[in-house]
Design an enzyme around this catalytic site. Structure first.
Site, short mmCIF file in Angstrom:
data_model
loop_
_atom_site.label_atom_id
_atom_site.label_comp_id
_atom_site.label_asym_id
_atom_site.label_seq_id
_atom_site.Cartn_x
_atom_site.Cartn_y
_atom_site.Cartn_z
N CYS A 470 0.86 -1.19 0.00
CA CYS A 470 0.00 0.00 0.00
C CYS A 470 0.89 1.24 0.00
CB CYS A 470 -0.92 -0.02 1.21
SG CYS A 470 -2.06 1.38 1.29
N ASP A 471 1.11 1.80 -1.19
CA ASP A 471 2.02 2.95 -1.34
C ASP A 471 1.72 4.09 -0.37
OD1 ASP A 471 3.48 1.81 -3.48
OD2 ASP A 471 1.93 2.42 -4.88
N PRO A 472 0.44 4.51 -0.24
CA PRO A 472 0.20 5.72 0.56
C PRO A 472 0.21 5.52 2.07
CG PRO A 472 -1.85 4.97 -0.44
CD PRO A 472 -0.76 4.09 -0.98
#
Length: 785
Positions: A470-472
């Protein structure tokens, strides 16, 4: 409103307003174009970085394709105006920009072309788009037919805007020597060194016509006048004004006059694309702009797309699913593995998972991807944030942010490749790295597993840095202390998978080491992350656990539950508790959300995921990539009904109400559908319209290995179907290791376990071995009721 053709090769939408953002896409290895039903277009090509040849009317930022893309009157598109010369009445095809109420509308998305049929004022307009297999050019045919019993006089105006090409230098003019309107621009730059880089850029765009027009217009403002795009002033006059664009916004508009008898038809052919110079434009014209050139291009492109037909054909009680799995899902997998999302530095996790899907379509492509990926391994065994695919490419944007999950995807995706191919020889290949070191693929994978074990804190939990899958989740561990609950159990799963490979390779000591390490990691997850009914998402830099019962937002996350099942961290008792909570807190009519409830504002110890709009993207949407991981885990424990329910919800339809709510044709799986079902029911289920997603390789895998239960190993094919309880029978054709398996799968009151018969004989352990390339095997499969 919406139907598929009998062979499933096309979907046809009969309204331009019911699903206004619905569209389809075409691609080759140098370009991609997404067309909406109303005629708007998003296109890009590689040179070698992504570029555009049709722009917005103002200065654009360079970004990825945007979720739920908003369209507006001057958005780039491909349109044709038609004017009745006797009455002055006007309409446009496909629908924009005039938006006249149409007597008939058909938007037809095929696997190798996109077309429209529009009827109004007794005139039919047929538009068809196809692209070549290698070059960057759009081939457009426009047919205009008189449907009335009276002769008609009409003017036909193809309108293809170039948009605002450059603040530095732009122009456009009619070029009689090239037979079209050509726009010129110069890509802006500041550094002197960039001048030399930019010399090779294709800064020209062209719109070429096979038939010479009566008149033309090359300046946007002169074309529109005071009437705007819905009623351009220039179309009230007998002829277009033949204006050139001199540092003005360029456009390509041509005018044709047609005197049509009853049922008479005129056909026009056009080319639209970028070029370096006039020589290239002439070459493109000579190659493509003819009836024969169009026909040959259409044949070759159809053959190119057919190479991605996949390895599975199913016949089930759900004919809509059959159509999607047999025609559209492998096409989307093929797109991902064929072009790597048209970027020169795909994220490592995306690169590996997208190419996992090629294991089922073109295994040699997947094999090459593994070799490319591990050649860029860091000296310490870590995998980089992105994989560089072109000379001179650099890690950009999100790939400049440190993420810690990339090593996990090596054994996770290799499992699918080895199951499909049995190509264990891949592990013996020596690979020279970008740092000058040489190790075999096996050694590089082992080094990656060792790095995962080293990237843990004193509790044995995996660091998250500025993001995992999950990048963010970028502020959980940016100070260097935060850990990821998902990455912890995912690390254990990766270690277990790699231990299995070590054992297959006869390395028992290594297998025992990695299995023992997986147990240690799983034990750490249970000690520090289990919250009574589910696993937490992580622990922040300030030692605050989140994704737990006390949280009012972001209380329960799907990924830690999914991967704790896969890793073995979760016991049967824990799984029962988790599944009940997922059902009650996370299930919606449009799929299983990524977490719940969504955040309503910034949480500074979690990150920018909390700033995204509630229910969109990673903030609590039905993020299909996370949902398909869940499906995979459910099939791993025999939860066939739950698995199929979540898998089916990824595909739009089949009810008209569902199509309208999602706003998307069932020709691809988007990266998300809106969540926040309880908070914002009006927008819940709305498609992002983005077809770039790691979901599809996993979805195809789930249909093949989960639903149909057809999974390979080193010597053969396991057959363990997991049909939903409402199904009594399915028929399957499966291509596997150059052989064809035709299976008739049926429930039987006499079956206590899966029984497979070939030529009347029971296949031991429901596992077929001694597979001969080119052979066809007809199997009857009985499964318990």
């Amino acid at each position: 409103m919406l139907r598929s053709t009998e062979d499933g090769d096309r979907y046809e939408l009969a309204s331009p307003t019911a699903l206004p953002k619905a569209g389809g896409f075409l691609w080759n290895q140098k370009m991609m174009i997404q067309m909406t039903c109303r005629g708007y277009a998003t296109a890009q090509f590689m040179q070698p970085e992504p570029s555009k040849y049709a722009h917005a009317p103002n200065l654009e930022a360079k970004t990825f394709m945007q979720p739920e893309q908003n369209y507006y009157a001057h958005h780039p598109g491909r349109f044709v105006y038609v004017k009745d010369e006797e009455t002055g009445q006007l309409f446009s095809a496909p629908y924009e920009p005039v938006r006249a109420p149409l007597d008939r509308f058909v938007f037809s998305v095929g696997k190798s072309n996109i077309s429209w049929t529009v009827e109004h004022l007794g005139i039919r307009v047929e538009m068809t788009l196809v692209i070549p297999t290698h070059d960057v050019v759009e081939l457009w045919s426009v047919k205009v037919t008189n449907l009335t019993s009276q002769p008609r006089k009409v003017s036909v105006y193809p309108y293809f805007p170039f948009g605002y090409m450059s603040w530095m230098n732009q122009e456009a003019e009619w070029r009689p020597d090239l037979g079209g309107i050509v726009s010129n621009s110069i890509t802006p730059y500041q550094k002197a060194t960039d001048y030399f880089k930019n010399k090779s850029l294709k800064d020209k765009s062209y719109f070429l016509s096979e038939t010479a027009p009566v008149s033309w217009e090359a300046m946007q403002q002169a074309f529109e006048g005071e009437g705007g795009l819905h009623a351009p002033t220039s179309l009230t006059k007998p002829e277009l004004g033949r204006s050139e664009a001199r540092y003005e916004t360029p456009v390509a508009v041509l005018q044709y006059r047609a005197d049509l008898k009853t049922d008479e038809q005129r056909e026009y052919r056009f080319l639209f694309g970028p070029a370096l110079d006039d020589v290239e434009i002439r070459a493109v014209r000579d190659k493509y702009l003819s009836k024969e050139g169009f026909a040959q291009t259409a044949r070759e492109y159809a053959e190119y797309i057919a190479k991605g037909k996949g390895c599975l054909q199913i016949e089930t009680p759900d004919k809509h699913v059959d159509n999607f799995v047999n025609n559209w899902l492998p096409r989307q997998c093929y797109y991902h593995g064929d072009v790597n999302r048209l970027t020169t530095d795909p994220q490592t996790r995306n690169y590996l998972q997208d190419n996992m899907g090629m294991s089922y379509i073109k295994p040699e492509v997947a094999r090459k991807a593994f070799l490319t990926a591990v050649s860029q391994q860091e000296k310490n065994g870590a995998m980089p944030d992105g994989i560089l695919l072109a000379e001179g490419a650099e890690l950009k944007y999100i790939n400049q942010i440190p993420h810690t999950d990339h090593c996990i995807w090596l054994p996770v995706t290799l499992e699918a490749y080895l199951s499909e191919t049995g190509d264990y020889d891949l592990l013996k290949v020596p690979v020279k790295g970008m740092h000058g070191d040489t190790y075999t693929v096996f050694e590089r994978f082992s080094r990656a597993m060792d790095w995962l074990l080293s990237a843990r804190d004193e509790r044995g939990l995996s660091y998250i840095a500025q993001g995992d899958w999950c990048d963010p989740l970028n502020m959980v561990g940016y100070k260097g202390k935060g850990v990821s609950g998902w990455q912890t159990v995912a690390t254990a799963f990766a270690l277990k998978l790699w231990a299995d490979v070590c054992e297959q390779e006869g390395k028992a000591d290594l297998a025992a080491h990695y299995r023992a390490s997986a147990k240690v990691v799983n034990d750490a997850a249970n000690s520090h992350l289990w919250d009574g009914d589910w696993f937490a998402r992580g622990i922040t830099d300030e030692n605050v656990i989140f994704g737990v019962k006390k949280d009012t937002e972001g209380r329960i996350w799907l990924n830690p539950q999914t991967w704790s099942i896969l890793s073995g961290a979760a016991s049967n008792e824990q799984i029962a508790k988790m599944l009940a909570q997922v059902d009650s807190q996370m299930s919606t009519p449009y799929g299983t959300v990524m977490f719940a409830p969504p955040y309503s504002g910034m949480r500074e110890d979690v990150g920018r995921v909390t700033q995204k709009y509630p229910g969109s993207a990673e903030n609590g949407s039905v993020y299909n990539h996370a949902a398909v991981f869940y499906v995979h885990s459910l099939y791993s424990i025999g939860e066939a009904d739950r698995a199929y329910d979540a898998l089916r919800k990824m595909i739009p339809g089949p009810s008209e109400e569902d199509y309208i709510q999602r706003g998307q044709l069932p020709v691809y799986i988007p990266n998300y559908y809106r969540g926040a079902y309880q908070r914002y029911p009006r927008t819940a289920g709305r498609s992002s319209q983005l077809f770039n997603t790691g979901t599809v390789s996993w979805a195809y895998r789930c249909f093949i290995e989960g639903l149909c239960g057809l999974r390979g190993d080193a010597e053969g094919l396991h057959i363990q179907p997991q049909l939903p309880s409402s199904w009594d029978a399915v028929k399957v054709t499966r291509l596997f290791r150059d052989a064809t398996f035709v299976l008739d799968i049926r429930r039987s009151a006499d079956a206590k376990e899966v029984v497979v018969k070939h030529e009347g004989r029971v296949v031991p352990e429901a596992r077929f071995t001694n597979i001969k390339p080119g052979a066809t095997y007809k199997l009857s499969v009985s499964i318990p009721e």
